[in-house]
Design a protein around this motif. Structure first.
Motif, PDB file in Angstrom:
ATOM      1  N   LEU A   1       0.853  -1.182   0.000  1.00  0.00           N
ATOM      2  CA  LEU A   1       0.000   0.000   0.000  1.00  0.00           C
ATOM      3  C   LEU A   1       0.892   1.235   0.000  1.00  0.00           C
ATOM      4  N   GLN A   2       0.573   2.204  -0.848  1.00  0.00           N
ATOM      5  CA  GLN A   2       1.376   3.417  -0.934  1.00  0.00           C
ATOM      6  C   GLN A   2       0.570   4.628  -0.482  1.00  0.00           C
ATOM      7  N   PHE A   3       1.175   5.416   0.398  1.00  0.00           N
ATOM      8  CA  PHE A   3       0.575   6.665   0.872  1.00  0.00           C
ATOM      9  C   PHE A   3       1.488   7.806   0.471  1.00  0.00           C
ATOM     10  N   GLU A   4       0.919   8.825  -0.185  1.00  0.00           N
ATOM     11  CA  GLU A   4       1.715   9.965  -0.618  1.00  0.00           C
ATOM     12  C   GLU A   4       1.118  11.261  -0.098  1.00  0.00           C
ATOM     13  N   ASN A   5       1.928  12.017   0.632  1.00  0.00           N
ATOM     14  CA  ASN A   5       1.527  13.332   1.128  1.00  0.00           C
ATOM     15  C   ASN A   5       1.826  14.350   0.021  1.00  0.00           C
ATOM     16  N   GLN A   6       0.788  14.865  -0.629  1.00  0.00           N
ATOM     17  CA  GLN A   6       0.972  15.648  -1.844  1.00  0.00           C
ATOM     18  C   GLN A   6       1.143  17.145  -1.618  1.00  0.00           C
ATOM     19  N   GLN A   7       0.736  17.663  -0.472  1.00  0.00           N
ATOM     20  CA  GLN A   7       0.828  19.091  -0.228  1.00  0.00           C
ATOM     21  C   GLN A   7       1.490  19.360   1.112  1.00  0.00           C
ATOM     22  N   SER A   8       1.845  20.615   1.339  1.00  0.00           N
ATOM     23  CA  SER A   8       2.557  20.979   2.561  1.00  0.00           C
ATOM     24  C   SER A   8       1.697  21.791   3.526  1.00  0.00           C
ATOM     25  N   ASN A   9       0.408  21.930   3.247  1.00  0.00           N
ATOM     26  CA  ASN A   9      -0.454  22.706   4.146  1.00  0.00           C
ATOM     27  C   ASN A   9      -1.272  21.771   5.026  1.00  0.00           C
TER      28      ASN A   9
ATOM     29  N   ILE B   1      -3.792   9.063   7.042  1.00  0.00           N
ATOM     30  CA  ILE B   1      -4.693   8.099   6.439  1.00  0.00           C
ATOM     31  C   ILE B   1      -5.231   7.196   7.536  1.00  0.00           C
ATOM     32  N   ASN B   2      -6.401   6.664   7.312  1.00  0.00           N
ATOM     33  CA  ASN B   2      -7.037   5.766   8.271  1.00  0.00           C
ATOM     34  C   ASN B   2      -7.161   4.380   7.657  1.00  0.00           C
ATOM     35  N   SER B   3      -7.030   3.386   8.473  1.00  0.00           N
ATOM     36  CA  SER B   3      -7.440   2.043   8.081  1.00  0.00           C
ATOM     37  C   SER B   3      -8.262   1.486   9.225  1.00  0.00           C
ATOM     38  N   SER B   4      -9.214   0.654   8.899  1.00  0.00           N
ATOM     39  CA  SER B   4     -10.053   0.063   9.932  1.00  0.00           C
ATOM     40  C   SER B   4     -10.281  -1.403   9.618  1.00  0.00           C
ATOM     41  N   TYR B   5      -9.845  -2.276  10.504  1.00  0.00           N
ATOM     42  CA  TYR B   5     -10.099  -3.698  10.389  1.00  0.00           C
ATOM     43  C   TYR B   5     -10.842  -4.151  11.641  1.00  0.00           C
ATOM     44  N   SER B   6     -11.825  -5.014  11.475  1.00  0.00           N
ATOM     45  CA  SER B   6     -12.627  -5.389  12.642  1.00  0.00           C
ATOM     46  C   SER B   6     -12.856  -6.892  12.695  1.00  0.00           C
ATOM     47  N   ASP B   7     -13.210  -7.354  13.891  1.00  0.00           N
ATOM     48  CA  ASP B   7     -13.528  -8.752  14.112  1.00  0.00           C
ATOM     49  C   ASP B   7     -14.591  -8.834  15.199  1.00  0.00           C
ATOM     50  N   THR B   8     -15.529  -9.758  15.044  1.00  0.00           N
ATOM     51  CA  THR B   8     -16.652  -9.868  15.982  1.00  0.00           C
ATOM     52  C   THR B   8     -16.443 -10.960  17.018  1.00  0.00           C
ATOM     53  N   THR B   9     -15.199 -11.385  17.201  1.00  0.00           N
ATOM     54  CA  THR B   9     -14.917 -12.376  18.234  1.00  0.00           C
ATOM     55  C   THR B   9     -14.934 -11.705  19.604  1.00  0.00           C
TER      56      THR B   9
ATOM     57  N   PHE C   1      -9.274  -2.299  14.591  1.00  0.00           N
ATOM     58  CA  PHE C   1      -7.951  -1.688  14.640  1.00  0.00           C
ATOM     59  C   PHE C   1      -7.832  -0.617  13.568  1.00  0.00           C
ATOM     60  N   PHE C   2      -7.193   0.519  13.921  1.00  0.00           N
ATOM     61  CA  PHE C   2      -6.969   1.629  13.003  1.00  0.00           C
ATOM     62  C   PHE C   2      -5.480   1.977  13.004  1.00  0.00           C
ATOM     63  N   LEU C   3      -4.876   2.046  11.835  1.00  0.00           N
ATOM     64  CA  LEU C   3      -3.494   2.484  11.715  1.00  0.00           C
ATOM     65  C   LEU C   3      -3.500   3.887  11.130  1.00  0.00           C
ATOM     66  N   GLN C   4      -2.878   4.852  11.820  1.00  0.00           N
ATOM     67  CA  GLN C   4      -2.960   6.248  11.401  1.00  0.00           C
ATOM     68  C   GLN C   4      -1.588   6.926  11.391  1.00  0.00           C
ATOM     69  N   PRO C   5      -0.881   6.882  10.248  1.00  0.00           N
ATOM     70  CA  PRO C   5       0.331   7.713  10.115  1.00  0.00           C
ATOM     71  C   PRO C   5      -0.099   9.182  10.085  1.00  0.00           C
ATOM     72  N   GLN C   6       0.552  10.014  10.861  1.00  0.00           N
ATOM     73  CA  GLN C   6       0.157  11.421  10.965  1.00  0.00           C
ATOM     74  C   GLN C   6       1.352  12.283  10.581  1.00  0.00           C
TER      75      GLN C   6
ATOM     76  N   GLY D   1       5.548  15.516  -0.432  1.00  0.00           N
ATOM     77  CA  GLY D   1       6.389  14.611  -1.204  1.00  0.00           C
ATOM     78  C   GLY D   1       6.770  13.350  -0.465  1.00  0.00           C
ATOM     79  N   LEU D   2       6.424  13.260   0.816  1.00  0.00           N
ATOM     80  CA  LEU D   2       6.720  12.060   1.595  1.00  0.00           C
ATOM     81  C   LEU D   2       5.861  10.901   1.089  1.00  0.00           C
ATOM     82  N   ILE D   3       6.493   9.774   0.840  1.00  0.00           N
ATOM     83  CA  ILE D   3       5.786   8.578   0.400  1.00  0.00           C
ATOM     84  C   ILE D   3       6.073   7.448   1.381  1.00  0.00           C
ATOM     85  N   LEU D   4       5.015   6.821   1.868  1.00  0.00           N
ATOM     86  CA  LEU D   4       5.151   5.668   2.757  1.00  0.00           C
ATOM     87  C   LEU D   4       4.665   4.426   2.034  1.00  0.00           C
TER      88      LEU D   4
END
Length: 268
Positions: A66-74, A79-87, A157-162, A169-172
């Motif tokens: 998965l690629q995340f690109e920060n396109q602006q400087s303002n 980004i958010n991700s959400s994965y869930s389980d009903t156990t 679960f949520f993974l949030q790079p901030q 121009g930062l790409i993860l």
């Protein structure tokens, strides 16, 4: 006979959950090998783009990431991700996530691993938010942990790079994301099965130590009473500094080559 095999399969799956094995439903497409794996992800800002990357130079496992690109400087982008389980689960369950991330440039920023425990329509959020430093083009494995403060019907679960405003121009590249739940032992079970482990001093003011004659200690984690990870140490010497913690009760989680155990202690 068909019903018997279905029952047997159900029993095996149930047993895996009881024993704290990896979730079967919590992660969809953890290696992002199928482009549908982008579905659980969304951008917290219109200038943060997400996509599936097929450049093998930017893949930690398999053929895609998965690629995340920060396109602006303002502003601050994430980004958010959400994965869930009903156990369902109980208080003391430890939820752990590991993920591999690579940056295209030297950068330091916060990443938050957030777990949502839901019960009867009510939600409890536990955050593990820490600052990470990346060296350009080097994969780094990150670990996030939270502990349930009460019983729950489902977990997400949520993974949030901030990233920061000046990270244009930062790409993860994000790959090989895995979640697991470990049922922690009660204090009595801990005392009964880990006589070769010694924790001292308790109460403690500065450094808490775990000694073992037979176990190899890989990691120590400290949780507050609400289940938030407040300190950790990867020292194989079994020492963790708790001097900056507020006074009160905490739970020490010991991750060893013999298993995972929990122990309560008091910070003076």
């Amino acid at each position: 006979m068909r019903n018997f095999y279905f029952f047997l399969l159900t029993l095996i799956v149930s047993t895996c959950f009881v024993n704290g094995q990896t979730f079967s439903g919590i992660i969809q497409n953890p290696d992002f090998e199928d482009s549908s794996g982008i579905a659980p992800w969304n951008s917290g800002n219109s200038s943060a783009a997400i996509s599936i990357n097929t450049d093998m130079a930017n893949v930690q496992n398999g053929t895609q990431s998965l690629q995340f690109e920060n396109q602006q400087s303002n502003g601050v982008h994430f980004i958010n991700s959400s994965y869930s389980d009903t156990t369902p689960g109980i208080a003391g369950d430890v939820f752990t996530t590991t993920v591999w991330i690579k940056s295209n440039q030297d950068a330091t920023f916060f990443i938050r691993g957030r777990v949502r425990f839901s019960s009867g329509g009510s939600n409890v959020f536990i955050d593990d938010r820490r600052e990470f430093t990346f060296v350009a083009d080097v994969w780094q494995q990150l670990t996030f942990s939270s502990i349930a403060s009460g019983s729950y019907d489902s977990v997400a679960f949520f993974l949030q790079p901030q990233t920061a405003a000046n990270d244009a121009g930062l790409i993860l590249h994000i790959d090989n994301l895995e979640n697991s739940k470990n049922n922690t032992l009660s204090v009595n079970d801990f005392e009964a099965t880990t006589t070769s482990l010694t924790m001292y001093p308790n109460p403690v003011r500065e450094k808490l130590r775990i000694d073992s004659d037979t176990f190899f200690i890989n990691r120590l984690e400290v949780f507050d009473v609400l289940g938030k990870l407040v300190s950790y140490s990867d020292s194989v010497e079994g020492v963790i500094d708790v001097s900056l913690l507020d006074k009160g009760s905490y739970i020490l989680r010991v991750i060893s080559d013999n298993g995972t155990y929990s122990k309560k202690f008091i910070k003076e």
